[in-house]
Each structure stands twice: as structure tokens, then as C-alpha cells.
Design an enzyme around this catalytic site. Sequence first.
Site, short mmCIF file in Angstrom:
data_model
loop_
_atom_site.label_atom_id
_atom_site.label_comp_id
_atom_site.label_asym_id
_atom_site.label_seq_id
_atom_site.Cartn_x
_atom_site.Cartn_y
_atom_site.Cartn_z
N ALA A 11 5.00 -4.55 9.53
CA ALA A 11 4.58 -5.82 10.26
C ALA A 11 3.27 -5.51 10.90
O ALA A 11 2.83 -6.13 11.74
CB ALA A 11 5.48 -6.46 11.24
N ASN A 13 -1.20 -4.84 9.87
CA ASN A 13 -2.25 -5.56 9.77
C ASN A 13 -1.87 -6.08 8.11
O ASN A 13 -2.16 -7.54 7.98
CB ASN A 13 -3.44 -4.85 9.43
CG ASN A 13 -4.26 -4.66 10.85
OD1 ASN A 13 -3.92 -5.60 11.80
ND2 ASN A 13 -4.88 -3.58 11.06
N ASP A 34 10.08 -4.55 10.84
CA ASP A 34 9.40 -3.23 11.52
C ASP A 34 10.17 -2.31 12.24
O ASP A 34 11.47 -2.71 12.26
CB ASP A 34 8.06 -3.69 12.50
CG ASP A 34 6.88 -2.52 12.33
OD1 ASP A 34 7.09 -1.41 12.56
OD2 ASP A 34 5.86 -2.86 11.85
N ASN A 98 3.37 9.61 5.80
CA ASN A 98 3.79 8.39 5.03
C ASN A 98 5.08 8.71 4.43
O ASN A 98 5.84 7.98 3.90
CB ASN A 98 2.59 7.56 4.42
CG ASN A 98 1.89 6.65 5.40
OD1 ASN A 98 2.21 6.86 6.56
ND2 ASN A 98 0.73 6.21 4.89
N ASN A 123 -0.15 4.11 1.42
CA ASN A 123 -0.99 5.40 0.83
C ASN A 123 -0.58 6.71 1.19
O ASN A 123 0.08 6.72 2.41
CB ASN A 123 -2.47 5.21 1.27
CG ASN A 123 -3.22 3.95 0.53
OD1 ASN A 123 -3.07 4.30 -0.80
ND2 ASN A 123 -3.83 3.19 0.97
N ARG A 154 -13.11 -5.29 -6.07
CA ARG A 154 -14.01 -4.66 -5.18
C ARG A 154 -15.16 -4.46 -6.29
O ARG A 154 -16.38 -4.74 -6.16
CB ARG A 154 -13.56 -3.38 -4.54
CG ARG A 154 -12.63 -3.47 -3.28
CD ARG A 154 -12.12 -2.41 -2.81
NE ARG A 154 -11.42 -2.49 -1.49
CZ ARG A 154 -10.70 -1.91 -1.05
NH1 ARG A 154 -10.31 -0.72 -1.62
NH2 ARG A 154 -10.16 -2.08 0.18
N HIS A 178 -5.30 5.79 -7.38
CA HIS A 178 -6.06 4.99 -6.26
C HIS A 178 -6.78 5.92 -5.19
O HIS A 178 -6.19 6.12 -4.07
CB HIS A 178 -4.99 4.07 -5.58
CG HIS A 178 -5.45 3.05 -4.62
ND1 HIS A 178 -6.68 2.22 -4.78
CD2 HIS A 178 -5.16 2.87 -3.08
CE1 HIS A 178 -6.79 1.62 -3.52
NE2 HIS A 178 -6.10 2.00 -2.72
#
Length: 311
Positions: A11, A13, A34, A98, A123, A154, A178
Amino acid sequence: MARRKLALIGAGNIGGELAAQAARLELGDVYLFDIPDKVGVAQGKSLDLEQNGSILGYDVRVIGTSNWEDLVGTDVAIVTAGVPRKPGMTRDDLLGINLKIVRSIAENLKVQCPDAFIIVVSNPLDAMVHEMKKATGFPGAKVVGMAGILDSARFQLFLAREAGVAVKDVRAMVLGGHGDAMVPVLSYCTINGIPVRQLITQDRLEAIIARTRNSGAEVVKLMGSSAYYAPASAAVQMARSYLYDEKRLLPCAAYLNGEYGFHDIYMGVPVVIGASGVEKVVIIELDATEKAMLQQSGAAVRELIEASARL
Ligand code: APR
């Protein structure tokens, strides 16, 4: 038809912006999840968003929670849990932290949300989405990563600014991992059907490609944390294509087992997303340079997946 249910895992950005967009589009009821320490943030954002609906006129439930049982019956889970980059960090620097988070989330999704379509955003993306598939044991069609739409957005923006044309007239795709070795596919890049090479010089194209590759880091350097508006929009586009069976052809990190010559790897390729999830990996012809770049990008992803397996 029952109301659809979206679980947003993380929860922060991106999670907050995802909730805002999903609510405005009334994609379904939104569960903003979260860890217990942050459940107040999840609940506060949720209440704010429900109140926002009474001004803007949308009407869905937005519920902050840290309880996995609330997520039973989820149609789409979007995973942004984890830490974002700080200035000077690469996406790969996030691997150790992560990976543990994504593993524990996968264990819970497997039990509580066995029918969900899972979109991973955390990521380093290609390694995280690979881990999600491995740890849930879900089919490749139900686990996908968000990166290509963002990288392509982008690229399209910078091309449009250079050519002095509307952004919506530029169509471009960025494939591969990525990371720094992402592959902008110039041979299919057009401005309203006109090959981009006719309108932008090679020198400028190279500068734009370099800026596209570095664009995530450019945002991190400016604001001290990573982007969230465009990443959220990209994930919502994917969720929407699944929920409404839109069959959008989108560049996404998809599970490859033979396609493009890769095996047991996630990479950015064009896919069709519909009610069955990733319904098709679309094979396109690439020129020699693009093929070589894709191989290089694949090697970088493979290294990250191997590093994950050792952790
Ligand atoms: N379960 C649920 N949420 C978690 C967990 C977990 N196990 N671990 C961390 N989180 C939450 C954090 O508490 C935080 O609220 O994930 C949220 C991440 O939010 P931000 O720190 O604001 O990060 P954000 O900018 O949203 O980016 C999230 O997406 O693009 C990637 O690189 C980015 O990996 C990062 C991720």
C-alpha cells in the site's frame, strides 16, 4: 455477475495510486494490503479513496487490510510489495530484500487466491515475477510482470517530444528485461504509421534510447524514490484487459518456454491479455541488432534468476 475483487499487495506509492485508478475506473472492490505495521496507512488511504468516490461519483469498496483471509476470492492481485530504489541504486540491488518479500507473498497467494491473475511490479521485475511463478506453482498464463508498457510509454514520450508530435501518435515497443539492457524495437516504431527513422535522425534516436533505459533512475534521482503514476497506469491497463477480456496486445514480462529461443525465463515480449490471462505470446520478426540485444538482455535476466536461486 458478482463484483470483481482486486487485491493490491503493498500500500505504498504505487499501491496507493493503483487503488485510486482502480476505484475511479470501478474495476471492482479494492483490497489494499500491507504488513501489520503499515495497516494504518492502508486503511487511511482506503478511507480517503472511499470519500473521494462520494465527490467523483464512483462507488466501490476500498478496504485496507493486513489479513490474508480478506483476500479470498480475489480476481486480480497486483504485487508492489518491497522496497523501491534510492538514488544511486540499480533495480538489481533490491534483489536480496524483495526476493524474501515476494516469496512470502507467493506462499499466501497460493493458498488464499488460487484463481487470481497475478501482476508483479516489484523490482528487479523479471526475477521477482519468475520467483512468483516458481513459488506459487501457477501456470505462466496467470503470472505476468509489468515493465514493457512503462518502458514503452517512456520511449514514446521522448520520441514524441523530439519529433514535435502528439504522444498518442507514437507507437513503440520496448522488449527484453526491465533493466539497462532493455530492447527498444526501432523496426516497429512508427509515428502514425510512418517509420520513426524517417522522422528522427539516428544520433537523436540513440540519445532517446539511452534516456529511456535510464528513465527510471532519472526519476529516482529527482525525487529520491521511484516512479508511481505511470507504473500504476501500466498495471491497471493489464488488469483491465484481463477483467474485460479486452485482448489488448501489450509488451509484458511473460513466461517463455521456447518462445524467442528462451526457456524457463520471464522477459518483456508482446502478449495478448484476455479472460484466460496471458493468452498468447506474439512472435515478431526482429532485425539482427534487435535479436542480439534481446540475447544480451536475456543473459542479464538469467544471471538474476540464478542469483535468486542461490538466495
Ligand atoms: N507484504 C505486503 N506489503 C509489504 C510487504 C509484505 N511482505 N513488505 C513490504 N511491503 C510494503 C511496504 O510496507 C510498503 O508500504 O510494500 C510497500 C512498498 O511501497 P513503497 O515503499 O512506497 O514502494 P513503491 O514506490 O510503491 O514501489 C514498490 O515496485 O516499481 C517497484 O522498485 C519498486 O520494488 C518497488 C515496488
